[in-house]
Scaffold this active site. Sequence first.
Site, PDB file in Angstrom:
ATOM      1  N   PHE A   1      21.454  59.342  22.309  1.00 29.55           N
ATOM      2  CA  PHE A   1      22.798  58.782  22.415  1.00 29.55           C
ATOM      3  C   PHE A   1      23.783  59.730  23.080  1.00 29.55           C
ATOM      4  O   PHE A   1      24.780  59.284  23.643  1.00 29.55           O
ATOM      5  CB  PHE A   1      23.337  58.408  21.021  1.00 29.55           C
ATOM      6  CG  PHE A   1      23.765  59.588  20.175  1.00 29.55           C
ATOM      7  CD1 PHE A   1      25.029  60.151  20.299  1.00 29.55           C
ATOM      8  CD2 PHE A   1      22.891  60.159  19.259  1.00 29.55           C
ATOM      9  CE1 PHE A   1      25.428  61.234  19.534  1.00 29.55           C
ATOM     10  CE2 PHE A   1      23.273  61.241  18.485  1.00 29.55           C
ATOM     11  CZ  PHE A   1      24.545  61.784  18.621  1.00 29.55           C
TER      12      PHE A   1
ATOM     13  N   LYS B   1      13.617  53.284  27.323  1.00 31.09           N
ATOM     14  CA  LYS B   1      14.149  52.842  26.036  1.00 31.09           C
ATOM     15  C   LYS B   1      15.308  53.764  25.675  1.00 31.09           C
ATOM     16  O   LYS B   1      15.122  54.867  25.211  1.00 31.09           O
ATOM     17  CB  LYS B   1      13.061  52.914  24.956  1.00 31.09           C
ATOM     18  CG  LYS B   1      13.245  51.933  23.773  1.00 31.09           C
ATOM     19  CD  LYS B   1      14.536  52.092  22.979  1.00 31.09           C
ATOM     20  CE  LYS B   1      14.506  53.321  22.092  1.00 31.09           C
ATOM     21  NZ  LYS B   1      15.760  53.402  21.238  1.00 31.09           N
TER      22      LYS B   1
ATOM     23  N   GLU C   1      20.097  52.959  21.043  1.00 35.23           N
ATOM     24  CA  GLU C   1      20.724  51.687  20.690  1.00 35.23           C
ATOM     25  C   GLU C   1      22.207  51.857  20.339  1.00 35.23           C
ATOM     26  O   GLU C   1      22.928  50.865  20.215  1.00 35.23           O
ATOM     27  CB  GLU C   1      19.983  51.039  19.515  1.00 35.23           C
ATOM     28  CG  GLU C   1      20.086  51.764  18.185  1.00 35.23           C
ATOM     29  CD  GLU C   1      19.147  52.956  18.045  1.00 35.23           C
ATOM     30  OE1 GLU C   1      19.045  53.498  16.929  1.00 35.23           O
ATOM     31  OE2 GLU C   1      18.518  53.340  19.060  1.00 35.23           O
TER      32      GLU C   1
ATOM     33  N   SER D   1      16.026  64.661  18.471  1.00 37.00           N
ATOM     34  CA  SER D   1      15.951  65.659  17.408  1.00 37.00           C
ATOM     35  C   SER D   1      14.535  66.209  17.279  1.00 37.00           C
ATOM     36  O   SER D   1      13.557  65.579  17.711  1.00 37.00           O
ATOM     37  CB  SER D   1      16.381  65.034  16.075  1.00 37.00           C
ATOM     38  OG  SER D   1      15.418  64.081  15.653  1.00 37.00           O
TER      39      SER D   1
ATOM     40  N   CYS E   1      22.552  69.238  22.613  1.00 46.08           N
ATOM     41  CA  CYS E   1      21.532  70.182  22.178  1.00 46.08           C
ATOM     42  C   CYS E   1      21.741  71.566  22.763  1.00 46.08           C
ATOM     43  O   CYS E   1      21.112  72.526  22.315  1.00 46.08           O
ATOM     44  CB  CYS E   1      20.133  69.663  22.527  1.00 46.08           C
ATOM     45  SG  CYS E   1      19.789  69.603  24.296  1.00 46.08           S
TER      46      CYS E   1
END
Length: 497
Positions: free
Chosen positions: A149, A173, A176, A226, A281
């Site tokens: 995200f 993908k 969301e 993550s 990150c």
Amino acid sequence: MRTIQHFIDGKPADGASGRFGVVTNPATGEQTARVPFAGIDEVDAAVAAAARAFESWSSMSLARRTQVLFTFREVLNAHRDEIAALITAEHGKVHSDALGEVARGLEVVELACGIPQLLKGESSTQVSTRVDVESIRQPLGVVAGITPFNFPAMVPLWMFPLAIACGNTFVLKPSEKDPSATARLVELAHEAGLPEGVLNLVHGDKVAVDRLLEHPDVAAVSFVGSTPIARYVHNTASAHGKRVQALGGAKNHMLVLPDANLDQAADAAVSAAYGSAGERCMAVSVVVAVDPIGDDLVARIAERARNLRIGPGTDPASEMGPLVTREHRDKVASYVPKAREQGAEVVVDGTDLVVAGHENGFFLGVSLLDKVTPEMDAYRDEIFGPVLSVVRVASYEEAITLINSSRWGNGTAIFTRDGGAARRFQLEVQAGMVGVNVPIPVPVGYHSFGGWKDSLFGDHHIYGTDGVRFYTRGKVITTRWPDPSDGGIDLGFPSNS
């Protein structure tokens, strides 16, 4: 209510599973759209479309592929403000930060435009009598990308342009939580002339992810997210025979030596810790201060932190926007009182921030924790928010031991005027990306991005030359064309003579 669609085989596709996720504006807390969660059938349809397109796309000339990529680069550049606005609306980061994200993604598109040079093989002539050897690189087939995200434009652009430039077809993908920017990238790629089925988009949750990891027609998977999920993606996809690059989390340290310019170090710490609300990150989450500069450095960081302007990303005056969801905001905020209980000094506490007119937004002020120790939760966990910890050490040697003891090894930085110390640090530190007086050492597009230890699962970093190697496999061809003077039968073992 607007419904965001899948994009399969060159056209938008409605969700068929009956399951949907909620997309919100983090600055207001209001739902702005819903996103369909793909079931197995929809993922299979996307993979099937990619598989059908692979033969023609992979055999298409490099000149034609490059032409499409150059056009995509121009189309994307023309729409960068639109993409940035979509990022701000669903992720929350300020518009200038979102524009920077698009710019960094464009670097990899530009790298992909040079694919004819990047795919050049090697050859050796006359390795034996009239025997030549050449090496070539060929695409893998259908590859998948699962993106996070926090960079809904940049990370997809780290993946699919280079993958399709190499001749693969792609199933993407995205997160969301903020899918609209990613969906728009896919539309723009097709507007640029990408053939049907080469790039497909499916939204969803674990159902879609697991199907991509297990699908027999998916040859490779790229992932950014993550550490626990990166490990899961790597282990699951590898068990199904796939090539995997899975980039995980981080706990990035910034070492400040006593000879450093403390104003520059403080500026860098604030920018690197609180930019994008700390949701990246490569954020600096720990400053390691070598005595005797700790008090002075903390005071300078605190002064800057208290003056940051926090508000909606659409406000040009805002320097930091909200966090992506209410649940994440609350989790990040919980680390501040817990750190106080565990013995840290809370120098700046941003947990009670309220932005006037946006009381329902997911805003959190910046926090600065001093005298943090490695046993505290604020040090041990990847917080992924605007919380900066300061650890005091007595020497460079203590600092390098501390940093190298971390289970992560994504990025790190040193601030110093001493070239010898900087050189020693860049050789001794156990991290994949190192900055010298650069707080966020994200490589440019023609170098590769990736960490060590629990920050990377797989053998390849992302984009750059590592990206080309990941999305292709090598083949060595040995040829011998008979000379008119050749003849006869020889049953002996071939030799290099």
